[in-house]
Write an enzyme that holds these catalytic residues in place. Sequence first.
Site: not given
Ligand code: F6R
Length: 607
Positions: A2, A28, A75, A101-102, A479, A483, A486, A502, A602
């Site tokens: 928030c 935010r 939020w 906020n919290g 993971e 990163k 991407e 393999h 996103k």
């Molecule tokens: C990776 C990334 C995407 C999301 C994926 C799922 O950095 O941001 O791979 O992880 O689109 O998104 P959510 O978690 O919102 O379902």
Amino acid sequence: MCGIFGCIIRDGQAVKLITDGLKRLEYRGYDSIGVATLLDGELHVRKDMGKLEEVVEGQRVNEMMGSIGMGHTRWATHGAPSMVNAHPHMDGSGNIALIHNGVIENYMELKEELIEKGHTFVSRTDTEVIPHLIEEELKSDIGMKGAILRVLRRLKGSYAVVVLSTHEPNRIFCARHESPLVIGVSDNGTFCASDVPAMLPYTNQVAYLRNGEMAVMSLDGYEIVKVIDGSAVERDLEEITWSLEMAEKQGYTHFMLKEIYEQPHSLRNGLRLQEQYLNLLTQFLDMGKEVLLTAAGTSYHSCLAASYIFSKLSRLTTIPVVSSEFIERYGSTVGIDSIVLAVSQSGETYDTLKAIDHARMRAGTVLGITNTVGSTMTRVSRAYLIQQSGPEIGVAATKTFTSQVMVLTQLAMRLAKQRGKLSQDELDEYEKKLKLIPDWVETVIENSAEAIEALAEKYQDEKLFLFLGRGISTATALEGRLKLLEITYVPSLAYPAGESKHGPISIIEDDVACVFVCPRGETHAHIIGSIMEMKARGARIISICEEGDEEVKRLSDDAIEIPKGIPEELSPVPYVVPLQLLSYHLAVLKGLDPDMPRNLAKSVTVP
Ligand code: F6R
């Protein structure tokens, strides 16, 4: 999370500054807006769900008068986004308004205590207990400052709060514990906000409140005291030299970097889960004949890590499945005995929601983990937990992964306890270590940030990366690779290390960079074997290993060390952090914007 803004000014209407301040806190993320002002000893509150402009127009916020006031962008964490759940929240008498906020961990017991004393509540938030507690304390005639201090001492969890009251209409009271709050002073008055950008157009002279401190603000400035004993604290103003844009990112060059650095904080919040929901999800998990974990992207990697944790701690077999494959793969077998635990930061990912719909249609029980209260996922899940990591703005998920793994680990531990699969000593030990994870992440960032920047420079022209891990570190490697892919667009592969011979080993030639994730534990000896295989074929080895792991360090061209004593089952969170930072710095060195990678959104809400 928030956003908070408060001010007491000599000239003009506070509401103008408040709405401008909230505008600058919009980055935010929020779902609701609320404003309170004090005029002629009376409190005025207007609030609603929606965007700032909509609420300002719909509630005629600009008509609010008064030279003292506060505003909030919410939020949601407890209670869905709605007008009643929006802040400010009031006490029973209508004389105290508060924004927060919290997360208040012990709000349920405080609420029960207050209900017994005759208080009634209108919202489903944790926040509303605070003004009611202040109202109670004021009965002993100790003034606002004394009453607020007493209440703060009873709160468990995190907070930044701002309080206005008709009892002392020329003052603003604010306090913080683990949620940020900064005070500013100008010729025209005194301000407080959760972030510097909110007040930067009015002043660059600020004082940061520290954990466990409260400030009383007036036109004469501010007085800071310690919550624990009310003793005075001297805090001089400092000058902020950031631009507005830099200030939004708290001085970081990108949101992604800010979010990586925020992880100790978001992880501490991730330890504050609501007990009753943790228990509820645990019970469902225990009931199922089969447990499917489903998600996309980073959230899928959290599920993959969790599948190892459920198996090792709770002796529960879970099947992690990418949500876009869910229906094809398990659509005809999922049924009344299936538990489907879906994980999604946004709670809106199309494929994950489709998998959920399908499971529900076949009478499966759907559980959710998400970051977004009020998202579709929270509406369609039988029960859900909120990962509590706060809004993530960088497109590449960082704190999302670590918070989700933290939540899933707590579920696995609770299930282990319920099933009697770990001894009390073992459980206590895991519990102790879990609480240390935020500190470990802090240490990793502090100790390795510079070394990783140097590493990125060294490897900036690398054409190909291979990420390898064994056991649970497979999820960390995947993971780390996601990163890199991407935000740097550098071709890369990630595999379980044992699988590399393999197939993937065929691409190894001189100078291919191999990133090994090698915590100490059962997989350690095997991973050393894999490092040797790659090294023998000319690969350059980058290891993420335990501090003082000389064997791995000897075999590596470069090593990033992680603090000692982290059990392998808990390793993905601290071990992924150097990989996040490495990708970030590589992207920046390539002149790319890590916050907005090409072709990516996103939240993927389309098929
Ligand atoms: C990776 C990334 C995407 C999301 C994926 C799922 O950095 O941001 O791979 O992880 O689109 O998104 P959510 O978690 O919102 O379902």
